[in-house]
Write an enzyme that holds these catalytic residues in place. Structure first.
Site, PDB file in Angstrom:
ATOM      1  N   LYS A   1       0.851  -1.205   0.000  1.00 18.74           N
ATOM      2  CA  LYS A   1       0.000   0.000   0.000  1.00 18.74           C
ATOM      3  C   LYS A   1       0.883   1.251   0.000  1.00 18.74           C
ATOM      4  O   LYS A   1       1.886   1.303   0.719  1.00 18.74           O
ATOM      5  CB  LYS A   1      -0.908  -0.034   1.231  1.00 18.74           C
ATOM      6  CG  LYS A   1      -1.955   1.066   1.271  1.00 18.74           C
ATOM      7  CD  LYS A   1      -2.879   0.869   2.482  1.00 18.74           C
ATOM      8  CE  LYS A   1      -3.951   1.932   2.577  1.00 18.74           C
ATOM      9  NZ  LYS A   1      -4.838   1.739   3.744  1.00 18.74           N
TER      10      LYS A   1
ATOM     11  N   SER B   1      -9.726   1.743   2.843  1.00 18.16           N
ATOM     12  CA  SER B   1      -8.846   2.442   1.939  1.00 18.16           C
ATOM     13  C   SER B   1      -7.792   1.568   1.254  1.00 18.16           C
ATOM     14  O   SER B   1      -7.168   2.010   0.293  1.00 18.16           O
ATOM     15  CB  SER B   1      -8.130   3.554   2.702  1.00 18.16           C
ATOM     16  OG  SER B   1      -7.323   3.016   3.727  1.00 18.16           O
TER      17      SER B   1
ATOM     18  N   SER C   1      -9.963  -0.582   7.048  1.00 18.16           N
ATOM     19  CA  SER C   1      -9.402  -0.468   5.697  1.00 18.16           C
ATOM     20  C   SER C   1      -8.683  -1.694   5.143  1.00 18.16           C
ATOM     21  O   SER C   1      -8.343  -1.716   3.965  1.00 18.16           O
ATOM     22  CB  SER C   1      -8.440   0.712   5.625  1.00 18.16           C
ATOM     23  OG  SER C   1      -9.185   1.883   5.452  1.00 18.16           O
TER      24      SER C   1
HETATM   25  N1  GLN Z   1     -13.167   4.187   6.281  1.00 21.97           N
HETATM   26  C1  GLN Z   1     -12.591   4.627   7.507  1.00 21.97           C
HETATM   27  C2  GLN Z   1     -12.200   6.086   7.392  1.00 21.97           C
HETATM   28  O1  GLN Z   1     -12.500   6.649   6.419  1.00 21.97           O
HETATM   29  C3  GLN Z   1     -11.413   3.765   7.865  1.00 21.97           C
HETATM   30  C4  GLN Z   1     -10.259   4.014   7.015  1.00 21.97           C
HETATM   31  C5  GLN Z   1      -9.084   3.183   7.395  1.00 21.97           C
HETATM   32  O2  GLN Z   1      -9.219   2.150   8.050  1.00 21.97           O
HETATM   33  N2  GLN Z   1      -7.909   3.647   7.028  1.00 21.97           N
HETATM   34  O3  GLN Z   1     -11.619   6.649   8.255  1.00 21.97           O
END
Ligand code: GLN
Length: 486
Positions: A78, A153, A177
């Site tokens: 990532k 994400s 995410s």
């Molecule tokens: N969807 C969540 C957010 O927008 C979690 C994102 C993540 O785990 N990085 O914060």
């Protein structure tokens, strides 16, 4: 079977036996990327030349009989994990040309095993999002349905694994995410216990919630990758000095005597798609047929999870992102006459809408007079949510739950409605608030053939229990072996 379809453990065996070389395997994966990437957009950077050099070096290690489980295995990383000499953008315009002068600890650990890095994967900008649509560069598409989101994400990592454009991948999970995109792409994704994996060199989003973890084709691969990256790191003060077990030893058959907790509230939540509930219920039945015992549990405060998370995460983000000022590194807006103007122009142009929204919310909640009403309150709620889990684990070994309330939605469907988007994390983010580990494994498909995941949660540092349940489930089912056609 094509080489790029192999899992880490299958490829590892063939490499060790001399049946294939890493050069062949890496070449096959790079060719696959060349053929399919235009449809998926899983990568922000593909490092073909470096990958082939790493593969060649790995083949020499293998020939000397010194292979580790990841030697010569092509992995995707990532793009918020610092990779020395390779652009690390966090999918943000502000870091578009940032080339880290150092490696994250987990990169050192992967390099130590002579793994191959094929590229850096797309994501929501600074990991803020649930759909990958907040990337400053391009959205990633779900290999199971190209009109839909892969989740976020870590959507690039999950899509790359599902599309066989890498053998395994690394993601990060602040509120879901890793697990949510794993669920949407029908792959396996683990968020380890907070403190289990070093965050040194992970670009910070919300430091008290972020964890790095594996995204893989099956649970065996998850255990192999976790073995490689887990462990204490003196460079991360939140990493825990606790011995790392060999997680592959948890992969044994039999769930007799295992108690699986079913949180009542999760199955009574409004707005959950019936096909998700049907798949998860069926998975619970399968796990019980394998010998586990079902116990009803309650997580009464989990319904405050979304509210608490969306105060705490933006607060920490607003503080962490203060460092992008156009001075230290990253983008700087040109032609500004004074420093305040330069900050303003840099941050206005460099950050996308979702990141700005979080910075504004976070700064507001932390400001004098509001701190007690918001941040302190949210932190107190967080303690109560953690307590709920602690109580629940007195009567069960693991908790079974849905991952996301719906199957993957259409690109564009929720992007202009932040609240609806935030609700897609309803089942994942309290896990980060509590710091416990959780895995998502494929558990079926909706009537229109969209993937659904099962979430398995454990108490702090009980990754082995989660892996054991997930392994037994995958031994009894075929969902993780199904491949998307695109
Ligand atoms: N969807 C969540 C957010 O927008 C979690 C994102 C993540 O785990 N990085 O914060």
């Amino acid at each position: 079977m094509h080489l790029y379809e192999l899992s880490i453990h299958e490829a590892g065996r063939l490499l060790k036996n001399g049946d294939i070389t890493s050069e062949q395997l890496t070449g096959a994966v790079l060719e696959r990327i060349e053929q399919k990437e235009a449809k998926i957009d899983a990568y922000l950077t593909v490092c073909a030349d470096q990958a082939m050099r790493q593969a060649k070096a790995a083949d020499q290690i293998i020939a000397r009989g010194e292979a580790s489980p990841l030697t010569g295995i092509p992995l995707a990383i990532k793009d918020l994990i610092c990779t020395q000499g390779i652009r690390t953008t966090c999918a943000s315009a502000i870091l578009e040309n940032f080339v880290p002068p150092f490696n994250a600890t987990i990169m050192e650990k992967l390099n130590f095993q002579h793994a191959v890095m094929v590229g850096k994967t797309n994501m929501d900008e600074f990991a803020m999002g649930s759909s990958n649509e907040h990337s400053a560069f391009k959205p990633t598409r779900n290999p199971w349905d190209l009109s839909r989101i892969p989740g976020g994400s870590s959507g690039g990592s999950a899509a790359a694994v599902a599309a066989d454009m890498c053998i395994g991948a690394i993601g990060s999970d602040t509120g879901g995410s890793i697990r949510q995109p794993a669920s949407h792409c029908s792959v396996t994704g683990l968020k380890p216990t907070y403190g289990r994996v070093s965050r040194f060199g992970l670009v910070a989003f919300a430091s008290s919630l972020d964890q790095i973890g594996p995204v893989t084709k099956d649970v065996t691969d998850t255990a192999i990758l976790l073995n490689a990256i887990a462990g204490y790191d003196p460079r991360d003060s939140t990493s825990v000095p606790k011995e790392t077990p060999d997680y592959t030893r948890a992969l044994e058959k039999g769930l007799k005597g295992f108690k699986v907790g079913i949180p009542r509230e999760y199955f009574e939540t409004e707005g959950v798609d019936p096909s998700v509930l049907a798949c998860v219920e069926k998975a619970i039945t399968t796990i019980c047929e394998l010998g586990a015992e079902r116990v009803e549990i309650s997580l009464p405060r989990s319904r405050y999870g979304v509210a608490a998370y969306y105060v705490i995460a933006p607060c920490e983000a607003s503080s962490n992102l203060a460092r992008y000022d156009g001075v230290k590194y990253g983008y700087r807006a040109p032609e500004q006459s004074d420093i305040i103007g330069m900050y303003r122009a840099t941050r206005s142009k460099g950050f996308g809408a979702e990141v700005k929204r979080r910075i504004i919310i976070g700064t507001y909640c932390l400001s004098s007079g509001y701190y007690d009403a918001y941040y302190r309150k949210a932190s107190q709620v967080r303690t109560l949510i953690t307590e709920d889990y602690r109580n629940a684990f007195k009567s069960c070994d693991v908790i079974l739950a849905p991952v996301a309330p719906t199957p993957p939605f259409k690109i564009g469907e929720k992007v202009d409605d932040p609240l609806t988007m935030y609700l897609s994390d309803i089942f994942t983010l309290s896990v980060n608030l509590a710091g416990i580990p959780g895995i998502s494994v494929p558990c079926g498909f909706s009537p229109d053939s969209l993937p659904v995941g099962l979430q398995i949660l454990g108490n702090h540092f009980c990754e082995e229990k989660i892996l054991k349940v997930a392994y037994n489930y995958q031994q009894a089912t075929e969902f993780h072996r199904q491949k998307p056609v695109f």
